[in-house]
Design a protein around this motif. Structure first.
Motif, short mmCIF file in Angstrom:
data_model
loop_
_atom_site.label_atom_id
_atom_site.label_comp_id
_atom_site.label_asym_id
_atom_site.label_seq_id
_atom_site.Cartn_x
_atom_site.Cartn_y
_atom_site.Cartn_z
N GLU A 111 2.38 15.53 1.71
CA GLU A 111 1.60 14.33 1.44
C GLU A 111 2.50 13.08 1.47
O GLU A 111 2.08 12.02 1.95
CB GLU A 111 0.90 14.44 0.09
N ALA B 72 1.56 3.02 -3.69
CA ALA B 72 0.42 3.76 -4.25
C ALA B 72 0.20 5.07 -3.50
O ALA B 72 -0.11 6.11 -4.12
CB ALA B 72 -0.84 2.91 -4.20
N ALA B 73 0.39 5.04 -2.18
CA ALA B 73 0.22 6.27 -1.39
C ALA B 73 1.27 7.30 -1.76
O ALA B 73 0.98 8.50 -1.85
CB ALA B 73 0.29 5.93 0.10
N THR C 179 0.80 -1.24 0.00
CA THR C 179 0.00 0.00 0.00
C THR C 179 0.83 1.28 0.00
O THR C 179 0.33 2.32 -0.44
CB THR C 179 -0.98 0.03 1.20
N ARG D 27 2.88 7.47 -4.71
CA ARG D 27 2.60 7.94 -6.06
C ARG D 27 1.47 8.97 -6.06
O ARG D 27 1.51 9.95 -6.81
CB ARG D 27 2.28 6.76 -6.98
N ALA D 28 0.48 8.75 -5.20
CA ALA D 28 -0.61 9.72 -5.09
C ALA D 28 -0.11 11.05 -4.57
O ALA D 28 -0.71 12.10 -4.83
CB ALA D 28 -1.71 9.17 -4.18
N ALA D 29 1.02 11.02 -3.84
CA ALA D 29 1.62 12.24 -3.31
C ALA D 29 2.61 12.87 -4.28
O ALA D 29 3.28 13.85 -3.94
CB ALA D 29 2.32 11.93 -1.99
N SER E 6 7.67 9.11 -7.71
CA SER E 6 7.88 8.15 -8.80
C SER E 6 9.10 7.31 -8.48
O SER E 6 9.87 7.60 -7.57
CB SER E 6 8.07 8.88 -10.13
#
Length: 233
Positions: A81, A29-30, A26, A32-34, A37
């Motif tokens: 984030e 993905a968290a 998890t 990358r959402a922030a 890369s």
């Protein structure tokens, strides 16, 4: 783009397998959402238990995982984030801005995204000798030691990360983070680690050369070296 290295700690009573699984499944993905890369996670797990004799410790407790990723900017104004994602996946974390130099890219054992890397990864947080200036230490590391590390070891990936500055308050005062990948046999066979299988004389020569070179610029009282499983997520 700027590269961030983060060390993560699990809670003392936390199940380590569950901690590792959550990081692997998890956290990418968290991040990358922030805006992150090229996320890499280095986990201390059962797969690298045979390498326990190679652990060197300064921090107590020692870090349980390492996360590496790139952000458009590591400036605190734009990192909130990403920091929140790291905090949500650990009991505490420390982060540093680094300058990456890929000495040996992993072309020998490429791994599909999300799968465990072949062999194992030695994750090394190091500090320079206090009697050397930073520039002198870097000169020894880059101009002398890099060649030694290539010639005396069976590493198929070798990445140097020079710490530019800490990003979190209280982060240990490391000067660099180094990641080197080795075949599984190198976890508990020095000859496999030092590229000298079946050649005791070469093993002793490579070991002595490597230790002498490390001693020229590393403060062995302020390092944390941990064996890890590597995941590119």
């Amino acid at each position: 783009m700027e590269k961030v290295i983060a060390a993560l700690w699990a809670a003392p009573d936390q199940d380590r397998d569950a901690f590792n699984e959550r990081l692997r499944t998890t956290l990418p993905a968290a991040l990358r959402a922030a805006g992150a890369s090229t996320v890499r996670i280095n986990l201390r797990d059962a797969a690298v238990a045979p390498a326990h004799k190679l652990i060197q410790q300064w921090q107590d407790p020692q870090q349980d995982a390492v996360v590496q990723f790139w952000l458009p900017s590591a400036n605190g104004l734009f990192r909130a984030e990403a920091d929140a994602a790291l905090a949500a996946h650990s009991s505490r974390f420390a982060a540093w801005l680094v300058a990456e130099s890929t000495i040996i890219p992993n072309t020998a054992h490429p791994v599909p995204t999300g799968e465990r890397g072949w062999g194992w990864s030695q994750a090394s947080f190091i500090s320079f000798r206090p009697d050397l200036s930073r520039l002198d230490a870097i000169k020894i590391w880059h101009s002398h030691h890099t060649r030694v590390a290539i010639d005396t070891q069976a590493n198929f990936e070798y990445v140097q990360n020079l710490v530019v500055r800490p990003l979190t308050e209280g982060a240990p005062g490391y000067d660099a983070f180094v990641e080197e990948c080795f075949p599984a046999e190198a976890m508990d066979d020095p000859a496999a680690f030092f590229d000298a299988v079946g050649d005791p004389a070469k093993l002793q020569a490579n070991l002595a050369t490597m230790m002498d070179s490390c001693g020229r610029f590393i403060d062995f009282t302020r390092i944390d070296i941990i064996p890890t499983s590597q995941y590119d997520c």
